[in-house]
Design a protein around this motif. Structure first.
Motif, PDB file in Angstrom:
ATOM      1  N   MET A  37       0.930  -1.278   0.083  1.00 19.67           N
ATOM      2  CA  MET A  37      -0.021   0.016   0.101  1.00 19.67           C
ATOM      3  C   MET A  37       0.882   1.554   0.035  1.00 19.67           C
ATOM      4  O   MET A  37       0.564   2.231  -0.740  1.00 19.67           O
ATOM      5  N   ARG A  38       2.048   1.155   0.628  1.00 15.66           N
ATOM      6  CA  ARG A  38       3.008   2.452   0.664  1.00 15.66           C
ATOM      7  C   ARG A  38       3.557   2.459  -0.570  1.00 15.66           C
ATOM      8  O   ARG A  38       3.657   3.796  -1.099  1.00 15.66           O
ATOM      9  N   ASP A  39       4.170   1.603  -1.252  1.00 12.13           N
ATOM     10  CA  ASP A  39       4.673   1.864  -2.458  1.00 12.13           C
ATOM     11  C   ASP A  39       3.618   2.454  -3.362  1.00 12.13           C
ATOM     12  O   ASP A  39       3.804   3.368  -4.350  1.00 12.13           O
ATOM     13  N   ARG A  40       2.376   1.936  -3.543  1.00  9.70           N
ATOM     14  CA  ARG A  40       1.317   2.394  -4.354  1.00  9.70           C
ATOM     15  C   ARG A  40       1.020   3.810  -4.303  1.00  9.70           C
ATOM     16  O   ARG A  40       0.935   4.675  -5.112  1.00  9.70           O
ATOM     17  N   MET A  41       0.952   4.288  -3.087  1.00  7.10           N
ATOM     18  CA  MET A  41       0.599   5.645  -2.627  1.00  7.10           C
ATOM     19  C   MET A  41       1.728   6.601  -2.786  1.00  7.10           C
ATOM     20  O   MET A  41       1.665   7.865  -3.332  1.00  7.10           O
ATOM     21  N   ARG A  42       2.973   5.870  -2.811  1.00  7.02           N
ATOM     22  CA  ARG A  42       4.200   6.830  -3.335  1.00  7.02           C
ATOM     23  C   ARG A  42       4.193   6.895  -4.806  1.00  7.02           C
ATOM     24  O   ARG A  42       4.373   8.134  -5.269  1.00  7.02           O
ATOM     25  N   LEU A  43       3.797   6.080  -5.462  1.00  8.01           N
ATOM     26  CA  LEU A  43       3.766   6.130  -6.953  1.00  8.01           C
ATOM     27  C   LEU A  43       2.728   7.271  -7.354  1.00  8.01           C
ATOM     28  O   LEU A  43       2.806   8.082  -8.197  1.00  8.01           O
ATOM     29  N   ALA A  45       1.504  10.042  -5.628  1.00  4.74           N
ATOM     30  CA  ALA A  45       1.924  11.255  -5.007  1.00  4.74           C
ATOM     31  C   ALA A  45       3.009  11.642  -5.942  1.00  4.74           C
ATOM     32  O   ALA A  45       3.038  12.749  -6.375  1.00  4.74           O
ATOM     33  N   GLU A  46       4.080  11.097  -6.220  1.00  4.59           N
ATOM     34  CA  GLU A  46       4.893  11.279  -7.282  1.00  4.59           C
ATOM     35  C   GLU A  46       4.407  11.770  -8.664  1.00  4.59           C
ATOM     36  O   GLU A  46       5.007  12.706  -9.117  1.00  4.59           O
ATOM     37  N   GLY A  47       3.328  11.023  -9.144  1.00  7.45           N
ATOM     38  CA  GLY A  47       2.731  11.106 -10.258  1.00  7.45           C
ATOM     39  C   GLY A  47       2.006  12.708  -9.954  1.00  7.45           C
ATOM     40  O   GLY A  47       2.049  13.750 -11.194  1.00  7.45           O
ATOM     41  N   ARG A  48       1.286  12.924  -9.158  1.00  5.03           N
ATOM     42  CA  ARG A  48       0.687  14.168  -8.931  1.00  5.03           C
ATOM     43  C   ARG A  48       1.797  15.224  -8.828  1.00  5.03           C
ATOM     44  O   ARG A  48       1.328  16.620  -9.447  1.00  5.03           O
ATOM     45  N   LEU A  49       2.761  15.046  -8.141  1.00  7.02           N
ATOM     46  CA  LEU A  49       3.900  16.238  -8.068  1.00  7.02           C
ATOM     47  C   LEU A  49       4.521  16.563  -9.513  1.00  7.02           C
ATOM     48  O   LEU A  49       4.557  17.625  -9.686  1.00  7.02           O
ATOM     49  N   LEU A  50       4.584  15.485 -10.350  1.00  7.33           N
ATOM     50  CA  LEU A  50       4.865  15.757 -11.697  1.00  7.33           C
ATOM     51  C   LEU A  50       4.153  16.473 -12.495  1.00  7.33           C
ATOM     52  O   LEU A  50       4.562  17.539 -13.033  1.00  7.33           O
TER      53      LEU A  50
END
Length: 598
Positions: A37-43, A45-50
């Motif tokens: 779940m942590r890995d999925r949320m990190r991806l 968030a990184e997409g949104r930041l991009l």
């Protein structure tokens, strides 16, 4: 996504058989699930930041590009825009022939109220009545306290001092709106030409300025056209000459106890109106309301120079003499018997003060202003040819001057043009025209026989139209007019202005009664039509006084020779230097000047 159970049954049974703790299996599965779940949320968030970084980059790129474009562009003044694209607030300036401002715009403010937002409406009404004395405090308070009223204009335009005074009241329901107003910096000078302006379509943040009279109304569309881009409307008027003419005419009107006066100064070659005066006048910054009763000519709004149609008397005699010479009927020295009796249609034609001039030349008929002599010339011309000539001079239609009031100056003349009409009209009775009509006719004589169109717009070079007289006849007519002034027996001897060789003709006509017909015995229209310099005419000046009386002598004198002529002479002496005319003295005059200086 396949969801793995935290306590899979097969592994639990296997762990129990081996003696292991089954809870360890649940903890291990929970840890793995949390890591997933942590890995999925990190991806995510990184997409949104991009995406956000790309948006910021694009926005700042657009801003930077716009700033670069602005820095590379030429600087320009911002255009004022109203809230609501339908209101055009800008209006071009009006200037004289030398670029001096006659009408311009000034930024000001309007004052309006939102009664429902007012805290102390009665107090505000009282304070406003103190600032604006023409406001009624009780009526204003009643409007402010009306529960149905949401908006109220208090003043359409206010001064900076008034704005500050209203601001000091401290009432939140009193609001100001920016707008432009029309300003006439010279006050009453040229008031009848400029006319005035008022507000048309308006909102609280802007107002449309529209012309209400004069040239402001005639050129209203052109003055409001944004395509002008600030280019002013240039008039033919010379502000210095206009101011001097108004000053002299006003003094003459008061000195001679006249109820009104008018003057027209025109360039004989271009038709440009250099000055045009009508008195009494008004201030276009505070234009009075039109009269709703009484005689319209009594209102200061009435333009006597272009609206006032008058019998202009003996000033018409030169037209008769010029036409007779043009037709080859007479020459300047042709002798005409002016002895009485002379009857036409059963009516006796007399002379001023019952004079009997006897047999005199056509030139002397003009110099002495003989009615009988002019009448006999008219009979020789014939009524049909007379009508045709006067029509060619533009004396049967309103003048085409570029102010709205000019269309109201329609000449009056008889429907049936009998022999008696021809005779009386030959000396300026029985036909009524404006002073501007007369100036246009005299311009045709002064410029060598060419008609010109009177205009308030600046022109360059001669603007001749039709030819109405030959050059020889026009010059002979000018010589006659010069003798009216220069000859000791002339009716305009007071018009002599040293150095400027004035030529002209007087005209005195009894005023018709407003009701019942007939003429007043003690009320006249006195006119002097002149051209100068006589040997090379450049300008025509017409001065008309309404009901003048000269009282310096033992009995009242009302004729033009005693009233309009001295005023015109004073005016020519004032304005000729302003027009750039250098005085030219004859040898005898120079000797007199030398002796006087000794």
């Amino acid at each position: 996504m396949t969801r793995i159970p935290l306590r899979p049954l097969a592994r639990i049974l296997d762990a129990r058989e081996k003696g292991e703790n089954p809870d360890a299996i649940e903890r291990e599965n929970r840890r793995l699930r949390h890591e997933e779940m942590r890995d999925r949320m990190r991806l995510r968030a990184e997409g949104r930041l991009l995406v956000l970084a790309i948006m910021f980059f694009c926005a700042y790129g657009v801003i930077g590009a716009r700033m670069g474009m602005l820095s590379a562009s030429e600087p320009s003044e911002p255009r004022a825009q109203a809230s609501g694209a339908s209101i055009i607030a800008s209006r071009a300036d009006i200037v004289d022939r030398y670029g001096r401002v006659l009408a311009t715009n000034m930024s000001t403010h309007s004052l309006y109220a939102h009664p429902q937002q007012m805290i102390e409406p009665v107090r505000a009404a009282e304070r406003l009545a103190e600032i604006f004395p023409d406001l009624d405090a009780e009526k204003l308070a009643a409007r402010f306290t009306d529960p149905k009223r949401k908006f109220l204009w208090v003043r359409k335009k206010i001064s900076p001092e008034q704005m500050q005074a209203v601001h000091d009241i401290g009432e939140p329901g009193l609001l100001f709106g920016p707008r432009e107003m029309r300003l006439y910096p010279n006050g009453p000078v040229l008031s009848h030409v400029l006319g005035g302006a008022s507000f048309g379509q308006e909102g609280v943040h802007s107002a449309e300025v529209i012309g209400t009279a004069g040239i402001e109304r005639f050129f209203d569309k052109e003055l409001r056209d944004p395509a002008r881009e600030g280019v002013p409307l240039s008039l033919s008027i010379d502000l210095s000459v206009q101011a001097a003419s108004e000053e002299v005419l006003d003094a003459g009107m008061k000195l001679l106890n006249a109820k009104g006066a008018a003057s027209v100064l025109m360039d004989v070659h271009t038709g440009e109106v250099i000055s045009i005066v009508s008195l009494p006048d008004f201030d276009p910054n505070d234009r009075p309301r039109p009269a709703v009763q009484g005689n319209p000519s009594d209102s200061p709004l009435f333009n006597r120079a272009v609206q006032g149609v008058y019998e202009l008397g003996s000033t018409f005699k030169i037209f008769t003499a010029a036409q007779a010479m043009q037709l080859g009927l007479v020459g300047p020295q042709t002798v005409i018997d002016t002895s009485p009796p002379f009857k036409v249609g059963g009516h006796r034609i007399g002379e001023f003060d019952n004079h009997n001039y006897g047999a005199i030349s056509v030139e002397k008929i003009i110099v002495k202003s003989s009615n009988r002599g002019t009448g006999k010339l008219a009979l020789a011309i014939g009524s049909d040819r007379q009508k045709e000539f006067l029509s060619a001079l533009g004396l049967f239609a309103p003048t085409p001057l570029e102010i709205t009031e000019a269309q109201g100056g329609k000449p009056l003349y008889p429907e049936r043009w009998t022999d008696l009409s021809a005779v009386t009209i030959s000396y300026g009775h029985g036909i009524s025209t404006t002073p501007l009509h007369l100036a246009t006719g005299y311009a045709a004589i002064a410029n060598g026989g060419h008609m010109v169109k009177p205009t308030l717009l600046k022109k360059s070079g001669p603007q001749y139209t039709d030819v109405v007289l030959s050059k020889h006849v026009a010059e002979a007519s000018m010589h006659m007019l010069r003798q009216v002034v220069a000859h000791e027996d002339g009716t305009a001897s007071f018009a002599e202005v040293p150095g400027y060789h004035v030529a002209g003709k007087t005209g005195t006509a009894d005023k018709p009664k407003e009701r019942g017909g007939g003429y007043y015995k003690d009320k006249v229209i006195a006119t002097f039509a002149s051209a100068f310099p006589a040997h090379d005419p450049k300008y025509v000046l017409v001065v008309t006084l309404d009901e003048p009386v000269e009282t310096s002598g033992s009995r009242p004198r009302r004729t033009a020779g005693w009233t309009a002529v001295p005023v015109a002479a004073e005016m020519i002496g004032r304005i000729a230097p302003l027009l750039g005319l250098r005085p030219e003295y004859e040898t005898g005059q120079l000797n007199v000047i030398t002796s006087a200086s000794d």
